[in-house]
Every structure is written in C-alpha cells, then in structure tokens.
Design a protein around this motif. Structure first.
Motif, PDB file in Angstrom:
ATOM      1  N   ASN A 147      52.210  29.610  25.587  1.00  0.00           N
ATOM      2  CA  ASN A 147      51.647  29.945  26.918  1.00  0.00           C
ATOM      3  C   ASN A 147      52.295  31.085  27.780  1.00  0.00           C
ATOM      4  N   TYR A 148      51.743  32.079  27.624  1.00  0.00           N
ATOM      5  CA  TYR A 148      52.526  33.378  28.311  1.00  0.00           C
ATOM      6  C   TYR A 148      52.140  33.162  29.786  1.00  0.00           C
ATOM      7  N   SER A 149      52.912  34.140  30.468  1.00  0.00           N
ATOM      8  CA  SER A 149      52.598  34.493  31.949  1.00  0.00           C
ATOM      9  C   SER A 149      51.151  35.043  32.150  1.00  0.00           C
ATOM     10  N   ASP A 150      50.546  34.783  33.440  1.00  0.00           N
ATOM     11  CA  ASP A 150      49.300  35.340  33.519  1.00  0.00           C
ATOM     12  C   ASP A 150      49.503  36.926  33.559  1.00  0.00           C
ATOM     13  N   ARG A 151      50.679  37.312  33.743  1.00  0.00           N
ATOM     14  CA  ARG A 151      50.732  38.970  33.841  1.00  0.00           C
ATOM     15  C   ARG A 151      51.254  39.395  32.465  1.00  0.00           C
ATOM     16  N   PHE A 152      50.812  38.763  31.453  1.00  0.00           N
ATOM     17  CA  PHE A 152      51.188  39.160  30.209  1.00  0.00           C
ATOM     18  C   PHE A 152      50.642  40.701  29.592  1.00  0.00           C
ATOM     19  N   ARG A 153      51.340  41.341  28.940  1.00  0.00           N
ATOM     20  CA  ARG A 153      50.797  42.678  28.729  1.00  0.00           C
ATOM     21  C   ARG A 153      50.460  42.753  27.298  1.00  0.00           C
ATOM     22  N   GLY A 154      49.150  42.477  27.016  1.00  0.00           N
ATOM     23  CA  GLY A 154      48.565  42.418  25.830  1.00  0.00           C
ATOM     24  C   GLY A 154      47.592  43.666  25.412  1.00  0.00           C
ATOM     25  N   LYS A 155      46.439  43.233  24.916  1.00  0.00           N
ATOM     26  CA  LYS A 155      45.546  44.440  24.465  1.00  0.00           C
ATOM     27  C   LYS A 155      45.015  44.904  25.706  1.00  0.00           C
ATOM     28  N   HIS A 156      44.703  46.297  25.538  1.00  0.00           N
ATOM     29  CA  HIS A 156      44.150  47.037  26.830  1.00  0.00           C
ATOM     30  C   HIS A 156      42.560  46.575  26.746  1.00  0.00           C
TER      31      HIS A 156
END
Length: 176
Positions: free
Chosen positions: A26-35
């Motif tokens: 479970n990552y942060s709500d501000r995780f930087r994934g796919k654009h």
C-alpha cells in the motif's frame, strides 16, 4: 543459515517480504506511477499542447506535436503526445509544470515491457479511463481535496461577456 531457512518456512507471515502479486504494498496517495492525460466533462483532453511538460522533463522523455482543435474555444490540442516510460524518472515535474492540470500520475506501478516500442505510451494509452482510476486511483497531482488549493479553471467554460476586452473609456486608441 539452515536455522533461518527452517524458521521462515515454518512461519512465512513473519518474513519481511510480501508475496507479490497476491499481496500488494500500500503506497502513499501521492505515489508517482503511470501518467494519465485528464479530460474535460465533454470528453476532450484538457491538454492544450503548450509544451510546458516537455520543457520541464529532465529525462526528455515527452514528445508533443500540436494541431488546431476542431472546437474554436480550445485553440490547439496534441496530435501526438508520447511518453517513453523507459526514460522517465517519475519525478512529477511534468505534473507541476502543466498550467491546465492536464497531466496527472496514477498509483499504477505495474508496467512491464517486452520491447522498447511497448514502453512508449501514446495518447490512447495515456488517456484517463474510468476503469484505471477505479482500480489504481489517482496518485501525484498538484491539487488534493481538502488541502485548501483549487485547480485552475478551464477558460473555455467561462462565459464571454459582451464588451469584455473592449475599452469603454476609449483611452487606448485615443490620439494624444
């Protein structure tokens, strides 16, 4: 050692690793994934092909080709919008640079490619879809609900008032 192996086999829940893909972190709500490229209420993309994200990108992985939009209110739009995910460093500078709030990042981190061509995401793979947002959720974006900030308004939705832009006093064109 053999003792560690037997202890981990007897108690797999006590191991510090997760059992991916059955169990996901479970990552942060501000995780930087796919654009994703966000859309307006009428389904058109918010992107106006201003090249700000392309200029801000330190990896130079974004390429844009602009064209004239069929709706006169939107001026221009991207005919080509490609992001090379193998070059992208997922820094979020493109999201911060966008004046129209048109590019966000999702929490999707499951991106595997067999060829280099598969790693270049075009408009059809970047366009925001309801299914992807429901599955992964939004990640890094410049405005978060409840933090007191407001996203930029879409100028094409604002009413054009009669006389807006005119000089009612006639001072601009007057000869001195």
């Amino acid at each position: 050692t053999l003792r560690h192996l037997l202890r981990n086999l007897a108690n797999p829940k006590g191991m510090p690793t997760i059992q991916y893909p059955e169990e996901k972190r479970n990552y942060s709500d501000r995780f930087r994934g796919k654009h994703i490229l966000t859309t307006r209420a009428d389904g058109t993309m918010k992107c106006v092909a201003c090249y700000m994200c392309q200029q801000a990108c330190p990896a130079e992985c974004i390429s844009i080709v602009a064209g004239e939009h069929p709706k006169i209110a939107y001026e221009k739009y991207p005919v080509v919008f490609d992001i090379d995910m193998m070059r992208c460093v997922f820094c979020g500078f493109c999201v911060d640079a966008c004046p129209k709030d048109a590019i966000w990042m999702t929490r999707n981190y499951e991106m595997a490619f067999f060829t280099r061509e598969d790693a270049v995401f075009s408009i059809d793979r970047l366009r925001e879809t309801k299914e992807e947002v429901e599955k992964h959720g939004y990640g890094y974006r410049p405005y978060y609900p409840g933090d007191g900030t407001t996203p930029p308004s879409d100028a094409s939705l604002l009413p054009v008032l009669a006389g807006s832009g005119d000089d009612p006093a006639g001072t601009f064109g007057a000869a001195s």
